[in-house]
Scaffold this active site. Structure first.
Site: not given
Length: 735
Positions: A309, A104, A8
């Protein structure tokens, strides 16, 4: 043959390249013997604007609405078109036989990659990398367990449906309102209910009528006793005469202890962080905006690789993470955490359902430290603050409960009841790590509070049941009921996460749906929604409080009623969740959204209301000559052209970090012509040029390191020598 890995962001791509031993830099990618790693820059492809479907849509015309594309078109975002074309050329390289999606791991990340593949027309086989942190270990394990890309087709359909539905409702309703009322008005299925929640709170505050209330305290036996009503058990009364009568009846009386109760109590750690909880705490403790906290978290995740995350809505970890806990503790066993971690490393880790539960882990587990070793000196001050919050929460759940003995005395005097409370700490437990009062730990509604006169933490002497004491220092206490507090970003995030109490509908099923879908928006979008409300001048700040503007109030009067309700987004999210699980068809969802959009636009067209600018100034726009609007942004005051197509704006004042020398509050920097002046709320004024001169004389810009470096050069000389001379070579950094 080679695999093309699509990350990403460039930073993640570089990490993957290093782990997979890919070192050759090519245009927009890094190549190795078996892999090519490329990257998006967030979204490279998005849904086309209305004018891409028909040139007539360039004109904002109410008669052209609603706009409902028969077939959705994707366009390349101009600012990042070069990287898109780099990726497209790599996708069709003859030596590339499969694509590995490494964006992601979530709904939006899936959309980033799939739209690139769809726009380019690439149909090569897909694999999926699904990881919660970007440490070397996590990357290796992820590539050892690649998933079949088809497993995530439903997740893509859900993401795509969300984007298309928001386009249909948001763009059509925004254009309809703007055209109908000749003003820049925007709305959406998440931002409008959020604005309605703020408006409802403001109305509660405005309609609130304070009432006086009274209580009574007295001293007896070295203890402060508080009067308590026999029947209601309340510590206050709204009848002053009643309290005065009790006060008079206590004179020359004694107090008899009727009950001595000692209870051992425990409180447990507030639990691990999800993004919303972390944003809430960071705003309450440090004044960080939700968006700022997310940006800091993203750096700690991507660049420093010390946290997992960030865009997670779970506050639990799975059983698969438990074996890695000690390794994570070793990684952050530095600096201030050395006081707490070594003891945990010497004994087996104790877990509980309070933070380990596979059933409560969604796409990602809670935010916790990674196994990557930490270098605090490489972090900014703000990064260290956020890192510190996460690490202390992580350590605290592994510590025992906070234990204390709660002592409650009950007594009688003049046929009235009196209470005294105190506590003795028996074991600090997790509070040794989180050594500040966490107002959110035990309060689901931190913007609410109750008024009470009862002291709960006084030190109590040894007293037995039946003891009698003479009463002294009888005091009548008083106060006023207070309105609900205005929202801050912290409490607004709480309201967005749990908006059930703001629903008008009493429908039990709808309330349950809203609770199950996680409230208004997602953990990843709430910060952006709040920022959008500020940038649209629908809300503004007064200190840390959020206020609705006149524009915001008027917008809520003009928007169709259905679009203001939290129930709408709950219904959407439930259906999107079903699409992701494969239990609902995306085509059926979009058919419903199209019908809803048509009804929405018809309602706006038929409405008989009006909008007026009450913030017009006499300043004319330098571009089009129309009168400009005076608006207040999040941290600045601006003049904005009222003509939407003109779009001119200029900043006339902004809040600075400079402190007033009189009251030490932050000053506003106001621009007039070519001169800038600091102005404080207390009345102090100072030109920017004078401010710089004053700060130079005061030694501004000399850092702690400069001072430490200077002190190290001193031998036996006294430290109060000519400090300025010693630092004369340092260039001052005036900000």
């Amino acid at each position: 043959m080679k695999s093309l890995i699509l990350a990403e962001k460039p930073s993640v791509a570089r990490d993957i390249a290093r782990v997979l031993n890919c070192r050759k830099n090519i245009c927009g990618a890094i190549e190795g013997d078996r892999h090519i790693i490329t990257w998006a820059l967030g979204h490279l492809v998005t849904l086309a604007d209305p004018e891409e479907y028909d040139k007539k849509y360039k004109e904002w015309n109410l008669s052209y609405l609603p706009m409902i594309p028969k077939k959705w078109d994707l366009v390349v975002i101009k600012q990042s078109a070069r990287q898109y074309h780099n990726i497209k050329s790599l996708l069709f390289r003859k030596d590339v036989d499969q694509i590995i999606i490494a964006t992601d791991a979530g709904r939006e990340g899936e959309l980033v990659a799939r739209w690139i593949l769809e726009k380019s027309g690439c149909h090569k086989p897909i694999k999926r990398l699904w990881i919660s942190s970007v440490t070397d270990k996590a990357i290796r394990e992820g590539f050892a367990n690649l998933k079949d890309g088809r497993m995530y087709n439903n997740l893509y359909h859900a993401a795509k449906s969300r984007a298309e539905a928001d386009w249909l409702v948001g763009i059509n309703a925004t254009r309809a309102l703007t055209c109908k009322y000749n003003a820049q008005l925007s709305c959406g299925r998440v931002q409008t209910p959020t604005l309605a929640i703020i408006a409802k709170r403001e109305e509660e505050i405005r309609s609130f009528k304070p009432e006086d209330y009274y209580g009574l305290t007295c001293n007896a036996g070295g203890v402060t006793w508080t009067w308590q009503h026999k029947n209601t058990k309340s510590f206050r009364s709204f009848k002053k005469d009643y309290i005065e009568e009790i006060r008079d009846s206590l004179k020359s009386k004694s107090l008899t202890v009727t009950e001595v109760k000692k209870t051992l109590k425990k409180t447990f750690s507030p639990g691990l962080y999800d993004l919303t909880e972390l944003q809430r705490d960071a705003n309450q403790r440090f004044g960080f905006s939700a968006k700022n906290t997310l940006n800091i978290m993203q750096r700690l995740y991507e660049n420093h690789k010390v946290l997992t995350y960030p865009r997670t809505d779970s506050r639990y970890i799975g059983t698969d993470i438990v074996p890695t806990i000690k390794e994570r503790l070793r990684a952050c066993n530095i600096g201030p955490y050395k006081n707490f971690i070594p003891g945990l490393l010497k004994t087996p880790i104790k877990t509980s359902k309070s933070f380990v539960d596979d059933n409560k882990v969604s796409d990602h587990h809670a935010i916790i430290p990674t196994e990557e070793s930490v270098q605090l000196e490489h972090m900014t001050n703000d990064e260290r603050k956020i890192y510190d919050l996460v690490v202390r929460r992580f350590i605290s759940v592994l510590y025992p409960a906070f234990e204390y003995e709660q002592t409650t005395f009950k007594a009688a005097a003049a046929d009235e009841i009196f209470t005294a409370k105190g506590k003795v700490i028996k074991a600090a437990g997790w509070k040794a790590i989180i050594n500040f009062e966490d107002e959110y730990a035990n309060n689901d509604n931190p913007e609410e509070y109750t008024d009470t006169f009862l002291q709960t933490d006084q030190t109590l002497p040894p007293i037995k049941q039946g003891d009698k004491f003479s009463i002294s220092q009888i005091s009548l206490t008083s106060g006023k009921t207070k309105p609900p507090k205005r929202f801050t970003e912290a409490t607004l995030l709480s309201a967005m996460e749990n908006p059930v109490k703001y629903m008008e509908s009493k429908d039990t099923k709808a309330r349950k749906t809203l609770g199950e879908t996680g409230g208004l928006g997602t953990v990843a979008t709430r910060a952006d929604i709040i920022e959008k409300l500020f940038n649209s001048f629908l809300i503004e700040k007064s200190g840390s409080d959020i206020l609705i503007t006149s524009k915001g109030r008027q917008l809520l009067e003009l928007v169709p009623e259905d679009l203001k309700k939290p129930e709408l987004t709950a219904q959407w999210e439930m259906k999107l969740s079903d699409i992701a699980k494969g239990s609902h068809k995306d085509s059926a969802f979009m058919k419903d959204i199209q019908s809803y959009t048509r009804a929405l636009i018809d309602e706006i067209k038929c409405a008989e209301r009006s909008f007026h600018h009450d913030n017009l100034t006499n300043t004319k726009c330098p571009r089009c000559g129309r009168r400009m609007l005076s608006v207040k942004g999040k941290n600045a005051r601006l003049l904005v052209c009222q003509d939407r197509e003109c779009g001119y704006r200029e900043t006339i004042a902004r809040m600075s970090n400079a402190r007033c020398p009189n009251c030490h509050k932050k000053m506003e920097l106001i621009k007039k012509a070519n001169e800038e002046t600091f102005v404080c709320a207390c009345g102090y004024k100072e030109k920017l040029s004078s401010f710089k001169t004053r700060r130079e004389k005061e030694g501004a810009g000399v850092t702690k390191k400069d001072v430490q470096r200077y002190l190290k050069t001193q031998k036996e000389e006294p430290v109060n020598i000519a400090f300025a001379a010693a630092l004369s070579g340092i260039k001052l950094d005036i900000k």
